[in-house]
Write a protein that holds these residues in place. Sequence first.
Motif, mmCIF file in Angstrom:
data_model
loop_
_atom_site.group_PDB
_atom_site.id
_atom_site.type_symbol
_atom_site.label_atom_id
_atom_site.label_comp_id
_atom_site.label_asym_id
_atom_site.label_seq_id
_atom_site.Cartn_x
_atom_site.Cartn_y
_atom_site.Cartn_z
ATOM 1 N N GLU A 45 3.033 -4.367 3.203
ATOM 2 C CA GLU A 45 4.230 -3.558 3.023
ATOM 3 C C GLU A 45 3.731 -2.146 2.768
ATOM 4 O OE1 GLU A 45 7.952 -4.871 0.914
ATOM 5 O OE2 GLU A 45 7.163 -3.448 -0.558
ATOM 6 N N VAL A 46 4.119 -1.212 3.627
ATOM 7 C CA VAL A 46 3.629 0.163 3.538
ATOM 8 C C VAL A 46 4.729 1.035 2.930
ATOM 9 C CG1 VAL A 46 2.698 2.128 4.815
ATOM 10 C CG2 VAL A 46 2.191 -0.207 5.584
ATOM 11 N N VAL A 47 4.414 1.632 1.797
ATOM 12 C CA VAL A 47 5.341 2.542 1.132
ATOM 13 C C VAL A 47 4.854 3.959 1.414
ATOM 14 C CG1 VAL A 47 6.335 3.264 -1.071
ATOM 15 C CG2 VAL A 47 5.771 0.843 -0.683
ATOM 16 N N ILE A 48 5.721 4.754 2.021
ATOM 17 C CA ILE A 48 5.381 6.141 2.307
ATOM 18 C C ILE A 48 5.962 6.986 1.178
ATOM 19 C CG2 ILE A 48 5.637 8.069 3.916
ATOM 20 C CD1 ILE A 48 5.840 5.955 6.155
ATOM 21 N N ASP A 49 5.051 7.674 0.488
ATOM 22 C CA ASP A 49 5.446 8.478 -0.656
ATOM 23 C C ASP A 49 5.675 9.919 -0.249
ATOM 24 O OD1 ASP A 49 5.181 6.315 -2.447
ATOM 25 O OD2 ASP A 49 3.032 6.690 -2.641
ATOM 26 N N VAL B 193 0.852 -1.193 0.000
ATOM 27 C CA VAL B 193 0.000 0.000 0.000
ATOM 28 C C VAL B 193 0.886 1.241 0.000
ATOM 29 C CG1 VAL B 193 -1.972 -1.082 1.151
ATOM 30 C CG2 VAL B 193 -0.209 -0.010 2.513
ATOM 31 N N HIS B 194 0.449 2.253 -0.717
ATOM 32 C CA HIS B 194 1.158 3.535 -0.762
ATOM 33 C C HIS B 194 0.378 4.548 0.047
ATOM 34 C CE1 HIS B 194 4.238 2.765 -3.919
ATOM 35 N NE2 HIS B 194 3.442 1.725 -4.110
ATOM 36 N N ILE B 195 1.095 5.281 0.887
ATOM 37 C CA ILE B 195 0.476 6.291 1.746
ATOM 38 C C ILE B 195 1.296 7.572 1.618
ATOM 39 C CG2 ILE B 195 -0.038 6.918 4.140
ATOM 40 C CD1 ILE B 195 -0.358 3.955 4.747
ATOM 41 N N PRO B 196 0.621 8.709 1.435
ATOM 42 C CA PRO B 196 1.355 9.979 1.403
ATOM 43 C C PRO B 196 2.029 10.253 2.752
ATOM 44 C CG PRO B 196 -0.903 10.251 0.614
ATOM 45 C CD PRO B 196 -0.807 8.884 1.194
ATOM 46 N N GLU B 197 3.150 10.923 2.708
ATOM 47 C CA GLU B 197 3.922 11.229 3.920
ATOM 48 C C GLU B 197 3.083 11.948 4.970
ATOM 49 O OE1 GLU B 197 8.278 13.151 4.910
ATOM 50 O OE2 GLU B 197 7.194 13.898 3.164
ATOM 51 N N ALA B 198 2.284 12.899 4.566
ATOM 52 C CA ALA B 198 1.467 13.660 5.530
ATOM 53 C C ALA B 198 0.470 12.751 6.241
ATOM 54 C CB ALA B 198 0.736 14.803 4.815
ATOM 55 N N GLU B 199 -0.133 11.832 5.500
ATOM 56 C CA GLU B 199 -1.087 10.891 6.116
ATOM 57 C C GLU B 199 -0.380 9.968 7.093
ATOM 58 O OE1 GLU B 199 -3.836 7.133 4.717
ATOM 59 O OE2 GLU B 199 -3.552 8.786 3.299
ATOM 60 N N ALA B 200 0.796 9.495 6.729
ATOM 61 C CA ALA B 200 1.563 8.617 7.622
ATOM 62 C C ALA B 200 1.946 9.348 8.903
ATOM 63 C CB ALA B 200 2.804 8.100 6.912
ATOM 64 N N PHE C 62 0.571 7.528 12.436
ATOM 65 C CA PHE C 62 1.655 6.551 12.307
ATOM 66 C C PHE C 62 1.293 5.217 12.956
ATOM 67 C CE2 PHE C 62 5.993 4.837 13.031
ATOM 68 C CZ PHE C 62 6.380 4.808 11.702
ATOM 69 N N ALA C 63 0.448 5.261 13.968
ATOM 70 C CA ALA C 63 0.031 4.009 14.622
ATOM 71 C C ALA C 63 -0.665 3.084 13.628
ATOM 72 C CB ALA C 63 -0.884 4.309 15.802
ATOM 73 N N SER C 64 -1.459 3.642 12.731
ATOM 74 C CA SER C 64 -2.130 2.782 11.751
ATOM 75 C C SER C 64 -1.145 2.239 10.723
ATOM 76 C CB SER C 64 -3.287 3.519 11.063
ATOM 77 O OG SER C 64 -2.803 4.476 10.154
ATOM 78 N N VAL C 65 -0.090 2.999 10.421
ATOM 79 C CA VAL C 65 0.955 2.506 9.522
ATOM 80 C C VAL C 65 1.624 1.284 10.151
ATOM 81 C CG1 VAL C 65 3.180 3.051 8.443
ATOM 82 C CG2 VAL C 65 1.352 4.756 8.461
ATOM 83 N N ILE C 66 1.960 1.383 11.416
ATOM 84 C CA ILE C 66 2.586 0.265 12.135
ATOM 85 C C ILE C 66 1.627 -0.923 12.185
ATOM 86 C CG2 ILE C 66 3.482 -0.498 14.376
ATOM 87 C CD1 ILE C 66 5.338 1.432 12.894
ATOM 88 N N ALA C 67 0.359 -0.664 12.451
ATOM 89 C CA ALA C 67 -0.626 -1.752 12.520
ATOM 90 C C ALA C 67 -0.741 -2.467 11.182
ATOM 91 C CB ALA C 67 -1.986 -1.201 12.955
ATOM 92 N N ARG C 68 -0.760 -1.719 10.101
ATOM 93 C CA ARG C 68 -0.876 -2.333 8.770
ATOM 94 C C ARG C 68 0.357 -3.174 8.457
ATOM 95 N NH1 ARG C 68 -3.806 1.757 4.603
ATOM 96 N NH2 ARG C 68 -4.059 -0.215 3.495
#
Length: 91
Positions: free
Chosen positions: A27-31, A4-11, A15-21
């Motif tokens: 695999e979380v890609v921060i763009d 999944v791709h997530i914009p930097e601002a959203e991450a 950030f807790a949801s990024v870690i949970a995913r």
Amino acid sequence: MAVVHIPEAEAARDFASVIARASAGEEVVIDRGTAPAVVIRAVVDPHLRRLSDSLRLAEEHGSTATLDGDFGRDLMEVIGSHPEPLRNPWE
């Protein structure tokens, strides 16, 4: 593994949801802008399986592989004595 791709601002906002995913196997890609900047994934591969599960799946799929009788018995004894996965040494 899902990517999944997530914009930097959203991450940064959640950030807790990024870690949970990532912990759930994604695999979380921060763009940053239009380019990938960071990849986050779990240290332990969630797709690893217990040997007992592998043996069960082999049987279910009609595997013709055979184990030496003593080896198989010893292996099943080891599996039976330690049913839970080994602890991750980094935890």
